[in-house]
Design an enzyme around this catalytic site. Structure first.
Site, PDB file in Angstrom:
ATOM      1  N   ASP A 165       0.848  -1.200   0.000  1.00  0.00           N
ATOM      2  CA  ASP A 165       0.000   0.000   0.000  1.00  0.00           C
ATOM      3  C   ASP A 165       0.878   1.242   0.000  1.00  0.00           C
ATOM      4  O   ASP A 165       1.516   1.559   1.002  1.00  0.00           O
ATOM      5  CB  ASP A 165      -0.904   0.025   1.235  1.00  0.00           C
ATOM      6  CG  ASP A 165      -1.720   1.316   1.292  1.00  0.00           C
ATOM      7  OD1 ASP A 165      -2.578   1.489   0.412  1.00  0.00           O
ATOM      8  OD2 ASP A 165      -1.476   2.151   2.183  1.00  0.00           O
ATOM      9  N   TYR A 178       3.178   9.836  -0.637  1.00  0.00           N
ATOM     10  CA  TYR A 178       4.269   9.313   0.209  1.00  0.00           C
ATOM     11  C   TYR A 178       5.642   9.549  -0.438  1.00  0.00           C
ATOM     12  O   TYR A 178       6.669   9.380   0.213  1.00  0.00           O
ATOM     13  CB  TYR A 178       4.122   7.809   0.473  1.00  0.00           C
ATOM     14  CG  TYR A 178       2.848   7.404   1.186  1.00  0.00           C
ATOM     15  CD1 TYR A 178       2.017   8.341   1.790  1.00  0.00           C
ATOM     16  CD2 TYR A 178       2.478   6.066   1.265  1.00  0.00           C
ATOM     17  CE1 TYR A 178       0.851   7.962   2.430  1.00  0.00           C
ATOM     18  CE2 TYR A 178       1.315   5.677   1.909  1.00  0.00           C
ATOM     19  CZ  TYR A 178       0.500   6.623   2.485  1.00  0.00           C
ATOM     20  OH  TYR A 178      -0.654   6.235   3.110  1.00  0.00           O
ATOM     21  N   LYS A 209      -2.644   5.728  -4.179  1.00  0.00           N
ATOM     22  CA  LYS A 209      -3.698   6.716  -3.906  1.00  0.00           C
ATOM     23  C   LYS A 209      -3.415   8.025  -4.646  1.00  0.00           C
ATOM     24  O   LYS A 209      -2.263   8.472  -4.676  1.00  0.00           O
ATOM     25  CB  LYS A 209      -3.764   7.018  -2.399  1.00  0.00           C
ATOM     26  CG  LYS A 209      -3.701   5.790  -1.518  1.00  0.00           C
ATOM     27  CD  LYS A 209      -3.822   6.125  -0.033  1.00  0.00           C
ATOM     28  CE  LYS A 209      -3.550   4.910   0.819  1.00  0.00           C
ATOM     29  NZ  LYS A 209      -2.123   4.592   0.997  1.00  0.00           N
ATOM     30  N   HIS A 230      -7.280   9.489  -1.994  1.00  0.00           N
ATOM     31  CA  HIS A 230      -6.603   9.508  -0.680  1.00  0.00           C
ATOM     32  C   HIS A 230      -7.468  10.137   0.412  1.00  0.00           C
ATOM     33  O   HIS A 230      -7.393   9.760   1.582  1.00  0.00           O
ATOM     34  CB  HIS A 230      -5.285  10.279  -0.808  1.00  0.00           C
ATOM     35  CG  HIS A 230      -4.259   9.924   0.212  1.00  0.00           C
ATOM     36  ND1 HIS A 230      -2.929   9.823  -0.072  1.00  0.00           N
ATOM     37  CD2 HIS A 230      -4.366   9.641   1.537  1.00  0.00           C
ATOM     38  CE1 HIS A 230      -2.261   9.501   1.023  1.00  0.00           C
ATOM     39  NE2 HIS A 230      -3.117   9.387   2.026  1.00  0.00           N
TER      40      HIS A 230
HETATM   41  N1  LIG Z   1      -5.038   6.512   3.866  1.00  0.00           N
HETATM   42  C1  LIG Z   1      -4.426   7.246   4.780  1.00  0.00           C
HETATM   43  O1  LIG Z   1      -4.743   8.424   4.987  1.00  0.00           O
HETATM   44  C2  LIG Z   1      -3.324   6.627   5.580  1.00  0.00           C
HETATM   45  C3  LIG Z   1      -2.812   7.283   6.709  1.00  0.00           C
HETATM   46  C4  LIG Z   1      -1.806   6.666   7.432  1.00  0.00           C
HETATM   47  C5  LIG Z   1      -1.348   5.416   7.037  1.00  0.00           C
HETATM   48  N2  LIG Z   1      -1.840   4.813   5.911  1.00  0.00           N
HETATM   49  C6  LIG Z   1      -1.353   3.484   5.453  1.00  0.00           C
HETATM   50  O2  LIG Z   1      -1.401   2.568   6.540  1.00  0.00           O
HETATM   51  C7  LIG Z   1      -0.102   2.041   6.775  1.00  0.00           C
HETATM   52  C8  LIG Z   1       0.092   1.735   8.232  1.00  0.00           C
HETATM   53  O3  LIG Z   1      -0.169   2.872   9.030  1.00  0.00           O
HETATM   54  P1  LIG Z   1       0.959   3.587   9.907  1.00  0.00           P
HETATM   55  O4  LIG Z   1       2.247   3.439   9.220  1.00  0.00           O
HETATM   56  O5  LIG Z   1       0.457   4.921  10.234  1.00  0.00           O
HETATM   57  O6  LIG Z   1       0.927   2.795  11.289  1.00  0.00           O
HETATM   58  P2  LIG Z   1       1.106   1.285  11.794  1.00  0.00           P
HETATM   59  O7  LIG Z   1       1.367   0.340  10.693  1.00  0.00           O
HETATM   60  O8  LIG Z   1      -0.037   1.021  12.690  1.00  0.00           O
HETATM   61  O9  LIG Z   1       2.402   1.434  12.702  1.00  0.00           O
HETATM   62  C9  LIG Z   1       3.653   1.753  12.150  1.00  0.00           C
HETATM   63  C10 LIG Z   1       4.551   2.265  13.280  1.00  0.00           C
HETATM   64  O10 LIG Z   1       4.731   1.252  14.283  1.00  0.00           O
HETATM   65  C11 LIG Z   1       6.083   0.781  14.283  1.00  0.00           C
HETATM   66  N3  LIG Z   1       5.983  -0.703  14.275  1.00  0.00           N
HETATM   67  C12 LIG Z   1       5.752  -1.504  13.210  1.00  0.00           C
HETATM   68  N4  LIG Z   1       5.666  -2.784  13.595  1.00  0.00           N
HETATM   69  C13 LIG Z   1       5.862  -2.812  14.926  1.00  0.00           C
HETATM   70  C14 LIG Z   1       5.905  -3.857  15.873  1.00  0.00           C
HETATM   71  N5  LIG Z   1       5.711  -5.114  15.496  1.00  0.00           N
HETATM   72  N6  LIG Z   1       6.111  -3.527  17.172  1.00  0.00           N
HETATM   73  C15 LIG Z   1       6.295  -2.225  17.549  1.00  0.00           C
HETATM   74  N7  LIG Z   1       6.272  -1.188  16.692  1.00  0.00           N
HETATM   75  C16 LIG Z   1       6.049  -1.491  15.387  1.00  0.00           C
HETATM   76  C17 LIG Z   1       6.737   1.358  13.053  1.00  0.00           C
HETATM   77  O11 LIG Z   1       8.080   1.705  13.283  1.00  0.00           O
HETATM   78  P3  LIG Z   1       9.285   1.026  12.433  1.00  0.00           P
HETATM   79  O12 LIG Z   1       9.052   1.312  10.979  1.00  0.00           O
HETATM   80  O13 LIG Z   1      10.498   1.691  12.984  1.00  0.00           O
HETATM   81  O14 LIG Z   1       9.227  -0.443  12.747  1.00  0.00           O
HETATM   82  C18 LIG Z   1       5.918   2.639  12.812  1.00  0.00           C
HETATM   83  O15 LIG Z   1       6.375   3.689  13.628  1.00  0.00           O
HETATM   84  C19 LIG Z   1       0.810   3.150   6.251  1.00  0.00           C
HETATM   85  O16 LIG Z   1       2.130   2.741   6.060  1.00  0.00           O
HETATM   86  C20 LIG Z   1       0.093   3.524   4.986  1.00  0.00           C
HETATM   87  O17 LIG Z   1       0.343   2.561   3.977  1.00  0.00           O
HETATM   88  C21 LIG Z   1      -2.832   5.402   5.194  1.00  0.00           C
END
Ligand SMILES: NC(=O)c1ccc[n+]([C@@H]2O[C@H](COP(=O)([O-])OP(=O)(O)OC[C@H]3O[C@@H](n4cnc5c(N)ncnc54)[C@H](OP(=O)(O)O)[C@@H]3O)[C@@H](O)[C@H]2O)c1
Length: 293
Positions: free
Chosen positions: A44, A49, A74, A107
């Site tokens: 994704d 990004y 997106k 998005h």
């Molecule tokens: N549509 C939208 O508006 C929108 C908004 C936000 C996100 N997204 C999408 O959703 C995806 C995921 O959301 P997100 O990146 O905000 O949050 P997330 O996946 O819930 O969490 C990622 C964060 O947690 C850490 N992490 C990852 N695995 C871990 C684990 N097993 N234990 C502890 N910490 C961990 C990562 O750090 P490290 O990388 O250092 O491991 C990073 O800081 C995004 O990458 C993007 O593709 C979409």
């Protein structure tokens, strides 16, 4: 085999994908190779990004056939409008280095100019008709945005990607999605946003309920949360740049939470979003332009 969900047009999507928001462009290819190496088959990304090029490079370096990988991207709001969105698709595919995208979504709703949002969605419908994408959808659409979209366009979105983790369930949005056969995709599925944009509370990773459930199964908090999404029928897209966490987040197919565990996580909902309110995002306050390929 990794579980999948069937979208409302019959296309299948892996139940757990790999997110790359905030993954720096220079490490994106490596992260994508690591993810594909441990079994993820859905990436994704988003034009906003700035790392679509790295995603394409990682896919090509991985040795996995492009046809076995589900690519989602997106359109950013500065590219909304019929012609602009068709052009945004050419920019995205140009950076990815592939002619097609599996799932292409809006998005954000652009509330200050919803007509432009509708025009952008009509461009996605054209891309679907032309076979350039296999499914189309939206992100951060609240029920009122969804009703306006559904009443003005032809094709029901396949997904609505929204902020969704144990502290913010958005049950009203999930219900509207379900009523229309729209798959809910959880962004920040393990509550990353509750630590990297913390307002001072306990992050989901340190939450005693989630930690306690994990101890029962010998699983980490992240694994508990991803299993919770899976069992409640939501697709999730955890992000990491660390190989051990990338692997950990995909190692969730060998255990099952019981009803009491699911309910206990459901009860953590505080009803407060950590991300931006979709209605407050405007062209002026984001000021992000997407470069040409
Ligand atoms: N549509 C939208 O508006 C929108 C908004 C936000 C996100 N997204 C999408 O959703 C995806 C995921 O959301 P997100 O990146 O905000 O949050 P997330 O996946 O819930 O969490 C990622 C964060 O947690 C850490 N992490 C990852 N695995 C871990 C684990 N097993 N234990 C502890 N910490 C961990 C990562 O750090 P490290 O990388 O250092 O491991 C990073 O800081 C995004 O990458 C993007 O593709 C979409």
């Amino acid at each position: 085999m990794t579980p999948t969900f069937e979208l409302n047009n019959g296309v299948t999507i892996p139940a757990v994908g790999f997110g790359v928001f905030q993954t720096p462009p220079d490490v994106t290819a490596t992260a994508v190779v690591d993810a594909l190496g441990v079994g993820y088959r859905h990436i994704d990304t988003a034009s906003a990004y700035g790392n679509e090029r790295g995603v394409g490079e990682g896919i090509r370096n991985s040795g996995v056939d492009r046809n076995d990988i589900f690519i989602e991207s997106k359109v950013w709001i500065s590219d909304y409008g019929y012609g602009s969105t068709l052009h945004a698709f050419e920019k995205a595919t140009g950076k990815l280095g592939f002619d097609t995208i599996d799932l292409y979504i809006l998005h954000q709703p652009l509330s200050s100019s919803f007509d432009k949002t509708l025009e952008a969605y009509r461009a996605l419908e054209t891309l679907l008709g032309d076979g350039r994408v296999r499914a189309i959808g939206v992100s951060n659409f609240m029920p009122d945005h969804m009703y306006r979209l559904l009443s003005a366009t032809e094709i029901v979105p396949a997904v609505n990607q929204i902020e969704l983790h144990p502290y913010f369930l958005q049950r009203d949005v999930q219900a509207v999605n379900a009523q229309h056969g729209i798959l809910t995709q959880a962004w920040s599925p393990i509550g990353g946003i509750t630590s990297y944009r913390s307002s001072g509370g306990t992050s989901t990773f340190e939450n005693p309920t989630i930690v306690g459930i994990g101890e029962k199964y010998g699983k980490s908090p992240a694994q508990v949360m991803l299993r919770w999404h899976l069992q409640e029928g939501r697709q999730s897209i955890p992000k990491s740049v660390r190989p051990e966490r990338i692997a950990e987040n995909f190692d969730i197919f060998d255990f099952e939470l019981d009803e009491a565990d699911l309910l206990a996580v459901d009860r953590l909902d505080a009803g407060v979003r950590a991300g931006p309110d979709p209605d407050l995002i405007t062209l002026e306050n984001t000021a992000l332009l997407i470069p040409e390929a």
